[in-house]
Design a protein around this motif. Sequence first.
Motif, short mmCIF file in Angstrom:
data_model
loop_
_atom_site.label_atom_id
_atom_site.label_comp_id
_atom_site.label_asym_id
_atom_site.label_seq_id
_atom_site.Cartn_x
_atom_site.Cartn_y
_atom_site.Cartn_z
N VAL A 108 -25.12 30.08 4.50
CA VAL A 108 -25.48 31.50 4.48
C VAL A 108 -25.02 32.21 5.74
O VAL A 108 -24.66 33.40 5.71
CB VAL A 108 -27.00 31.65 4.28
CG1 VAL A 108 -27.42 33.11 4.42
CG2 VAL A 108 -27.41 31.13 2.90
N SER A 109 -25.00 31.51 6.86
CA SER A 109 -24.62 32.14 8.14
C SER A 109 -23.12 32.18 8.37
O SER A 109 -22.68 32.71 9.41
CB SER A 109 -25.29 31.38 9.30
OG SER A 109 -24.71 30.09 9.46
N LEU A 110 -22.31 31.68 7.46
CA LEU A 110 -20.86 31.68 7.67
C LEU A 110 -20.30 33.08 7.95
O LEU A 110 -19.44 33.23 8.83
CB LEU A 110 -20.16 31.04 6.47
CG LEU A 110 -20.24 29.51 6.42
CD1 LEU A 110 -19.73 28.99 5.08
CD2 LEU A 110 -19.44 28.88 7.57
N PRO A 111 -20.72 34.14 7.24
CA PRO A 111 -20.22 35.47 7.60
C PRO A 111 -20.56 35.88 9.04
O PRO A 111 -19.77 36.58 9.69
CB PRO A 111 -20.91 36.39 6.59
CG PRO A 111 -21.17 35.52 5.42
CD PRO A 111 -21.53 34.18 6.01
N LEU A 112 -21.72 35.46 9.53
CA LEU A 112 -22.08 35.76 10.92
C LEU A 112 -21.12 35.08 11.88
O LEU A 112 -20.66 35.68 12.86
CB LEU A 112 -23.51 35.31 11.22
CG LEU A 112 -24.62 35.73 10.27
CD1 LEU A 112 -25.96 35.20 10.78
CD2 LEU A 112 -24.66 37.24 10.13
N GLN A 113 -20.83 33.81 11.60
CA GLN A 113 -19.93 33.05 12.46
C GLN A 113 -18.53 33.64 12.43
O GLN A 113 -17.86 33.74 13.48
CB GLN A 113 -19.91 31.60 12.00
CG GLN A 113 -21.26 30.91 12.04
CD GLN A 113 -21.22 29.50 11.49
OE1 GLN A 113 -20.40 28.70 11.88
NE2 GLN A 113 -22.11 29.19 10.55
N VAL A 114 -18.06 34.04 11.25
CA VAL A 114 -16.74 34.62 11.12
C VAL A 114 -16.66 35.96 11.84
O VAL A 114 -15.71 36.24 12.58
CB VAL A 114 -16.37 34.79 9.63
CG1 VAL A 114 -15.08 35.60 9.48
CG2 VAL A 114 -16.20 33.43 8.97
#
Length: 253
Positions: A108-114
């Motif tokens: 779920v946090s992948l967009p934050l990391q990107v």
Amino acid sequence: MTATWVVALQLGRHSVVDIVWGAGFTVVAVLSVLLAAAHGVGNPGRGWLVVVLTGVWGLRLAVHIARRNAGRGEDPRYADIAARAAGSPAAHLYRRVYLVQAAAMWVVSLPLQVAAHQEGPLTSGWALLVMVLGILLWAVGLFFEAVGDAQLARFTADPANAGRVNDRGLWRYTRHPNYFGDACVWWGLFLLSARHWSGWVFVCAPALMTWTLARGTGAPLTEKRMATSRRGYAEYVQRTSGFVPLPPRARRR
């Protein structure tokens, strides 16, 4: 999550993992910005915007759950999982709860990391448009989630409402304003990474969160419990939207 599991074993309450869920995303956002800075990539303005929005959402949720759970015993969900263990209940809970939530938090946090690692302007053209849309959607989501939680807390705190269905305020238009708000928050955060194709690669992240809330372990489990503990819940279901806020339907004669 492993550290949370150790703390939960000491406390004898695994419901503490619910508090860490929101706060954990804040940790992920901060670490992502720091890692991007360490490698000399990303736009600091975009990165710290992600941190602020994630932090406001995550810490509000953590505080809300901590207050709601204060003075209560173990969550029946985790007690049931422990009871089903073939071997060590602690190890079973670690696999079924903590590792699963760790994996879900990562996805779920992948967009934050990107978003933290994306370069390019923050306030021009397409980047400005998706940033504004993302912040607006995040704000709508936070409103539904925070106000819905506050309205439910006031309703349940009144002894006169014991066993009754809350159909006031936002709960008049959707049976799950908090879950709807949560989904909006994550679509808003996703839009902060949507200025570049690398963000759209991970559109699965908000989609997974939305599915979990609406069809997975969110609304369905809540409704199963409410159907047996609240008078008039079947009628409430008939007239009230299940997820997206809509005007109440006319009662059937």
